[in-house]
Every structure is written in C-alpha cells, then in structure tokens.
Write an enzyme that holds these catalytic residues in place. Structure first.
Site, PDB file in Angstrom:
ATOM      1  N   GLU A 104      45.889  40.987  44.884  1.00  0.00           N
ATOM      2  CA  GLU A 104      44.689  42.307  44.133  1.00  0.00           C
ATOM      3  C   GLU A 104      45.358  43.194  44.211  1.00  0.00           C
ATOM      4  O   GLU A 104      45.256  43.832  45.036  1.00  0.00           O
ATOM      5  CB  GLU A 104      43.315  41.585  43.906  1.00  0.00           C
ATOM      6  N   GLU A 134      34.656  47.686  37.009  1.00  0.00           N
ATOM      7  CA  GLU A 134      33.935  47.192  37.775  1.00  0.00           C
ATOM      8  C   GLU A 134      32.508  47.568  38.292  1.00  0.00           C
ATOM      9  O   GLU A 134      32.625  48.414  38.730  1.00  0.00           O
ATOM     10  CB  GLU A 134      35.063  46.663  38.861  1.00  0.00           C
TER      11      GLU A 134
END
Length: 281
Positions: A116, A207
């Site tokens: 990620e 986010e």
C-alpha cells in the site's frame, strides 16, 4: 370471567404497543452515507471505501472530478485515477479543507508483493510519518519528500485481511494542486530496497480518520485519463564528469535545463525526470 393472569398479559401487550410509536424511521437512518463502491466515471477509475462509522458523502463529477465531505467517527478514503496504476505524471487541482486526521495523496496498491503506497501532498493535524521508519529522501516536482516505511499486521487490504508494508513519500511543503511524477517516487523506493509488485489501482485520494472536512479534486495526467499502460522507467542519462571533478550524492540533482552543477553520480545513476530535472537514483 377473565382471570387476573389473563388481564395482566393483555395489559402488558397493550403497554408494549403504546411504548413504540408507529413511525420509528429515525432508527433506520444510515449514518455512513455513501456506501463503498468502485467503478468508472468520466473516463477514470474511482474507488470509495468507508468502514461505515462516519457521516460521509462521496460524489463523482465530470471527467476527473470528485467531491468528498465527511464528519464523525470512522475511516474513509476515496478518489479518482487509474486501474492499473503506472509511472506517469499525474496532475491534480482543487480544494482540500481537513479538520483533524486526514491525507490528500497519490494512493495505490501493488500485489506480489502486496504494498500500500502513498505520495502525500497535504495532510491535516496528524503527520502520517509519525512512528514510521525514515528510509531517505527524494526531490521531485519542486520539493523534498521524506520516504518512510511501515508494516501493517492483519489489517484490511485489497485481498482481504493481510500483513503488508506501506511505502510513504511525504512532501515537506504542503500543497493542493500540481504534478506528481510517480516514477520518481517508484524509482527512489526501489533504490532503497522498497520493491513494488504488479500495479493495482492508483488514485488521487482524500482520506479521513475520526475527523471532518471536505475536498473537491480534479485529476488528470499527461497521458490522459484512460491510460492504463505498464509501469515504465525514466530514461537514463550517461554520466559525465562534472566541472569540479566531484560527482553528486544519491538523490542529488544531476541535470536539467539551466542546471550548472555536477552531472555525474557518485552513487546510483542519473535518471531523467523531465527537461528541467534529473536525479541521482
């Protein structure tokens, strides 16, 4: 004659009916707002995920635009980009107004190995590098990015619960808008032993984590929104002797229009980024 016991049972039933109103729709309100989803919109891939804990609205606009507004407890991430990702010059613009823990980043995944990754352009009150291992730095797109690595153990991923590494490039001067030359970061990570795998999706993402805020971001690239080609390496320029006889250190500039410094690398090789910038990687 109705017995006393039967009377009590009947009274209890009536009491339950009177306790709950006929219209109790307030109990059915979905506090998570927009549900998690992926797909295509305006010629771009989009991904939106939420754990359901926050009040959040994600909206796809025309072309590469998306809007996100959130508040409350919970984790969420959404944005537009490409699937699969690749090394490319990603452009973006818009507004980003976080209140609390939030990131605006070039975000994506690879598989085999499962990675990620984030190229963080802006963030709220929490520095994402907190607690991470500093690996190095890279200069790209007019700024220095610090490179970090962390490990996530038994956490959600694109293949389910797994253990994997996170790679981070965190811009030291925050911005909301510009170009992210992803290949510069991919090459720098590789030079530090932070290997990547096969690209999955790559988006310019907002986010939020137990915070509030809003963003209105439009994404583009020098190769167009529909491009999904394989990752490519930047061209390599042949080292030449510098005027002073001293070659540049790893991650230093080694070329570009108007550059008069060392054009060779004591460590690594001189990698072409664009007409204005080459770097020892």
């Amino acid at each position: 004659m109705v017995s006393y016991k039967a009377f009590l049972i009947t009274l209890a039933a009536v009491t339950r009916v009177l306790t709950y109103p006929a219209n109790s729709s307030f109990e059915l309100v979905d506090r998570s707002g927009t549900p998690s989803s992926t797909g295509t919109s305006g010629g771009y891939y989009y991904s939106f995920w939420t754990d359901g804990g926050a009040d959040v609205t994600y909206t796809n606009g025309a072309g590469g635009e998306y809007k996100l507004q959130w508040s409350g407890n919970g984790n969420l991430v959404g944005g537009k980009g490409w699937n699969p990702g690749s090394a490319k010059a990603v452009t973006y613009s818009g507004t980003y107004s976080p209140n609390g823990n939030s990131y605006l980043s070039l975000y994506g995944w690879t598989t085999s190995p499962l990675i990620e990754y984030y190229v963080v352009e802006n963030f709220g009150t929490y520095d994402p590098s907190t607690g991470a291992t500093l690996k190095g730095t890279v200069v790209s797109d007019g700024a220095t990015y610090k490179i970090y690595q962390t490990q996530r153990v038994n956490q959600p991923s694109i293949i389910g619960t797994a253990t994997f590494y996170q790679y981070w490039s965190v811009r030291q001067t925050k911005r909301t808008g510009g170009t992210v030359t992803t290949g510069n970061h991919f090459n720098a990570w590789k030079a530090l032993g932070m290997n990547m795998g096969t690209f999955d999706y790559m988006i310019v993402a907002t986010e939020g984590y137990f915070s509030s805020g809003s963003s209105d971001i439009t994404v583009g690239s020098s190769t167009g929104g529909g491009d999904s080609g394989s990752p490519t390496s930047a061209p390599t320029t042949s080292p030449t002797t510098s005027p002073g006889g001293t070659c540049g250190a790893l991650y230093s500039q080694c070329g570009g229009t108007g550059f008069t410094g060392s054009q060779c690398c004591a460590s690594g090789t001189c990698k072409y980024a664009n007409s204005y910038y080459s770097q020892c990687l």
